[in-house]
Motif scaffolding. Structure first.
Motif, PDB file in Angstrom:
ATOM      1  N   GLU A  51      45.788  40.315  43.847  1.00 21.89           N
ATOM      2  CA  GLU A  51      46.596  41.524  43.951  1.00 21.89           C
ATOM      3  C   GLU A  51      47.412  41.516  42.690  1.00 21.89           C
ATOM      4  N   THR A  52      47.498  40.594  41.631  1.00 26.96           N
ATOM      5  CA  THR A  52      48.154  40.694  40.566  1.00 26.96           C
ATOM      6  C   THR A  52      47.548  41.523  39.482  1.00 26.96           C
ATOM      7  N   GLN A  64      39.543  45.423  48.611  1.00 28.80           N
ATOM      8  CA  GLN A  64      39.411  45.383  46.936  1.00 28.80           C
ATOM      9  C   GLN A  64      40.086  44.232  46.300  1.00 28.80           C
ATOM     10  N   VAL A  65      41.244  43.613  46.802  1.00 28.01           N
ATOM     11  CA  VAL A  65      41.833  42.539  46.236  1.00 28.01           C
ATOM     12  C   VAL A  65      40.704  41.320  46.432  1.00 28.01           C
ATOM     13  N   TYR A  66      40.277  41.177  47.827  1.00 23.02           N
ATOM     14  CA  TYR A  66      39.355  39.953  47.547  1.00 23.02           C
ATOM     15  C   TYR A  66      38.074  40.244  46.645  1.00 23.02           C
ATOM     16  N   GLU A  67      37.546  41.462  46.776  1.00 27.16           N
ATOM     17  CA  GLU A  67      36.363  41.608  45.786  1.00 27.16           C
ATOM     18  C   GLU A  67      36.965  41.364  44.391  1.00 27.16           C
ATOM     19  N   LYS A  68      38.037  41.680  43.850  1.00 25.38           N
ATOM     20  CA  LYS A  68      38.529  41.433  42.556  1.00 25.38           C
ATOM     21  C   LYS A  68      38.505  40.070  42.388  1.00 25.38           C
ATOM     22  N   ALA A  69      39.088  39.141  43.522  1.00 19.21           N
ATOM     23  CA  ALA A  69      39.044  37.656  43.206  1.00 19.21           C
ATOM     24  C   ALA A  69      37.632  37.084  42.987  1.00 19.21           C
ATOM     25  N   LEU A  73      36.203  35.315  39.431  1.00 18.00           N
ATOM     26  CA  LEU A  73      35.615  33.901  39.305  1.00 18.00           C
ATOM     27  C   LEU A  73      34.366  33.992  38.990  1.00 18.00           C
ATOM     28  N   TYR A  74      33.451  34.797  39.336  1.00 19.79           N
ATOM     29  CA  TYR A  74      32.017  34.752  38.665  1.00 19.79           C
ATOM     30  C   TYR A  74      32.034  35.306  37.208  1.00 19.79           C
ATOM     31  N   GLY A  75      32.892  36.153  36.971  1.00 17.04           N
ATOM     32  CA  GLY A  75      33.046  36.439  35.588  1.00 17.04           C
ATOM     33  C   GLY A  75      33.486  35.402  34.750  1.00 17.04           C
ATOM     34  N   TRP A  76      34.449  34.529  34.953  1.00 17.20           N
ATOM     35  CA  TRP A  76      34.656  33.409  34.305  1.00 17.20           C
ATOM     36  C   TRP A  76      33.772  32.553  34.212  1.00 17.20           C
ATOM     37  N   LEU A  77      33.014  32.488  35.185  1.00 16.64           N
ATOM     38  CA  LEU A  77      31.723  31.463  35.129  1.00 16.64           C
ATOM     39  C   LEU A  77      30.704  31.831  33.903  1.00 16.64           C
ATOM     40  N   GLU A  78      30.590  33.545  34.153  1.00 14.42           N
ATOM     41  CA  GLU A  78      29.586  33.874  32.957  1.00 14.42           C
ATOM     42  C   GLU A  78      30.070  33.869  31.678  1.00 14.42           C
ATOM     43  N   GLU A  79      31.647  34.021  31.425  1.00 14.59           N
ATOM     44  CA  GLU A  79      32.150  33.911  30.038  1.00 14.59           C
ATOM     45  C   GLU A  79      32.282  32.381  29.547  1.00 14.59           C
ATOM     46  N   GLY A  80      31.896  31.466  30.489  1.00 12.04           N
ATOM     47  CA  GLY A  80      32.167  30.083  30.145  1.00 12.04           C
ATOM     48  C   GLY A  80      33.548  29.501  30.121  1.00 12.04           C
ATOM     49  N   ILE A  81      34.280  30.435  30.795  1.00 10.10           N
ATOM     50  CA  ILE A  81      35.762  29.649  30.940  1.00 10.10           C
ATOM     51  C   ILE A  81      35.878  28.779  32.234  1.00 10.10           C
ATOM     52  N   LEU A  82      34.894  28.661  33.091  1.00 10.57           N
ATOM     53  CA  LEU A  82      34.442  27.815  34.232  1.00 10.57           C
ATOM     54  C   LEU A  82      33.132  27.451  33.874  1.00 10.57           C
ATOM     55  N   ILE A  83      32.886  26.118  34.145  1.00  9.07           N
ATOM     56  CA  ILE A  83      31.198  25.599  34.148  1.00  9.07           C
ATOM     57  C   ILE A  83      31.060  25.272  35.401  1.00  9.07           C
ATOM     58  N   HIS A 136      39.151  35.315  51.803  1.00 10.96           N
ATOM     59  CA  HIS A 136      39.289  34.946  50.349  1.00 10.96           C
ATOM     60  C   HIS A 136      38.085  33.909  50.068  1.00 10.96           C
ATOM     61  N   VAL A 137      37.743  33.004  50.936  1.00 12.23           N
ATOM     62  CA  VAL A 137      36.799  31.921  50.862  1.00 12.23           C
ATOM     63  C   VAL A 137      35.373  32.897  51.132  1.00 12.23           C
ATOM     64  N   ASP A 138      35.264  33.612  52.007  1.00  8.16           N
ATOM     65  CA  ASP A 138      34.069  34.465  52.375  1.00  8.16           C
ATOM     66  C   ASP A 138      33.621  35.163  51.319  1.00  8.16           C
ATOM     67  N   PHE A 139      34.526  36.195  50.834  1.00 12.98           N
ATOM     68  CA  PHE A 139      34.237  36.889  49.687  1.00 12.98           C
ATOM     69  C   PHE A 139      33.848  36.214  48.273  1.00 12.98           C
ATOM     70  N   CYS A 140      34.563  35.049  48.072  1.00 13.29           N
ATOM     71  CA  CYS A 140      34.309  34.192  46.858  1.00 13.29           C
ATOM     72  C   CYS A 140      33.298  33.279  47.080  1.00 13.29           C
TER      73      CYS A 140
END
Length: 414
Positions: A51-52, A64-69, A73-83, A136-140
């Motif tokens: 929600e932040t 929309q908050v859970y979708e943003k989460a 998450l997967y955006g950071w994986l694509e960016e390489g912030i997460l591996i 949260h777990v379900d959407f992510c």
């Protein structure tokens, strides 16, 4: 028998871990979370409290908050912030606070063992809090926060953990803003993994120390996935949830104290007189008094501290729940004298973790509360005895420090 399973962790790159790692989502209010992410744009709170990303006033439980989460998450994986690891592994997670160290094994544990009570509980969960984390777990499609588990320590496990720590360099070694040291090691040797997996098979039970809502939610998402995949064989990731498992002899529980808004219509003098029916007054002082013996409580009211001890016969010492100090206080003071029947829902009571100290109790009594109670912490042995008896602790009975950080390890359900 207890099952632990290695997994392909999603985790921050070494140079990003201090930016990403965050305290658990439920430590913060929504406003506090906004303040954190304003200074730390890659804080995992942006995923745990998505929600932040939106204007204040948004329904924090909206789709929309859970979708943003999920997208973050997967955006950071694509960016390489997460591996994501190529191979399955176990990990060690050491936390050091005030010179005291505790080291847990990061692994996945079984939803079936949660259901059959091999993973034991001691706390009642709330449906609304469960539903939030289910969504949260379900959407992510991921366990984003680990469950804090404990077990009765075993020499073979202790020995292997020490060996791994002494013979390998940590993959993470950071000091958080609050001064807590966080170190992690990767265990990818097939022999070491097999030894630890086999050792846990000899452990009768694991115990939830902290994270009952996260555990219940992870389990319910796993059951939902089973319904969606009727041909499942039990090996799928959704049959497991992310955990960090610590030996009982390394844990410390802090006091979880109470502050109360009013005296339920009584004067100070009337309340002090009524306290003497069930308690013996041991000491009274303008200086802080901290209880150090089970069955004793310190109370702050009108600028003064009091130390009380429960009289013989005021509680059942043979009952693992009723003999808890939090139960003694509830059944002999909070309910009969102050009219607080259900501390989960009564707005006249609030709870203060022992990490904040006695000064916080004094401060609250000068701001918005009338009196405060400080207690001796519940012990790990008491927690296990209650879970073994299939009983539940009163609310807000335990405060664990230090807190595990979210975002260091993530478990994908696919």
């Amino acid at each position: 028998m207890s099952t632990i399973k290695p997994f392909r962790a999603v985790r921050p790159t070494q140079d990003r871990v201090s930016e990403v790692a965050a305290l658990p989502y439920d430590v913060y209010s929504s406003d506090e979370a906004r303040e954190v992410v304003a200074d730390k744009p890659y804080s995992f709170l942006k995923i745990d409290r998505a929600e932040t990303f939106f204007e204040k006033g948004i329904d924090i439980y909206s789709q929309q908050v859970y979708e943003k989460a999920r997208d973050t998450l997967y955006g950071w994986l694509e960016e390489g912030i997460l591996i994501q690891e190529e191979q399955e592994a176990l990990y060690l997670y050491e936390l050091v606070m005030d010179g005291r160290s505790q080291t847990g094994i990061v692994a996945c544990t079984s939803i079936d063992e949660y259901l059959n009570n091999t993973i034991k509980k001691h706390e009642k969960t709330r449906a609304d809090k469960e539903q939030d984390r289910i969504n949260h777990v379900d959407f992510c499609d991921a366990n984003t926060g680990p469950i804090f588990l404990t077990y009765r320590h075993q020499a073979a496990i202790d020995s292997k953990v020490k060996e791994v720590m002494s013979q390998n360099s940590p993959i993470y070694d950071m000091v958080a803003d609050d001064g807590i040291v966080h170190r992690c090691w990767k265990i990818d040797s097939s022999e070491d993994v097999a030894l630890l997996v086999e050792s846990f098979k000899g452990i009768d039970s694991l115990y939830i120390a902290d994270g009952h809502h996260r555990a219940a939610s992870a389990c319910k998402v796993g059951l939902k996935r089973r319904e969606e995949n009727p041909g499942y064989d039990g090996s799928e990731e959704f049959n497991y949830f992310l955990s960090v498992i610590f030996p009982d002899n390394q844990l410390k529980i802090m006091d979880y104290n109470r502050v109360v808004k009013d005296l339920n219509g009584m004067s100070h003098h009337e309340f002090l007189d009524d306290m003497l029916h069930q308690f013996e007054l041991l000491e009274s002082s303008e200086n802080q008094i901290r209880p150090v013996k089970k069955g004793t409580f310190s109370m702050f009211m009108d600028g003064r501290w009091y130390l009380y001890e429960a009289k013989t016969g005021t509680f059942d010492s043979s009952d693992p729940v009723l003999s808890l100090d939090v139960s003694i206080l509830q059944l002999n003071v909070l309910s009969p004298l102050l009219g607080i029947g259900d501390p989960r829902t009564d707005k006249r009571i609030d709870f203060v973790g022992g990490i904040r100290g006695l000064k916080e109790l004094e401060r609250r009594c000068s701001v918005d509360m009338e009196l405060a109670f400080a207690m001796v912490p519940t012990s790990v042995d008491e927690l296990m005895a209650i879970a073994d008896a299939d009983e539940l602790m009163p609310p807000k009975s335990t405060w664990f420090e230090p807190k595990l950080r979210s975002g260091i390890f993530i478990h994908l359900l696919k």
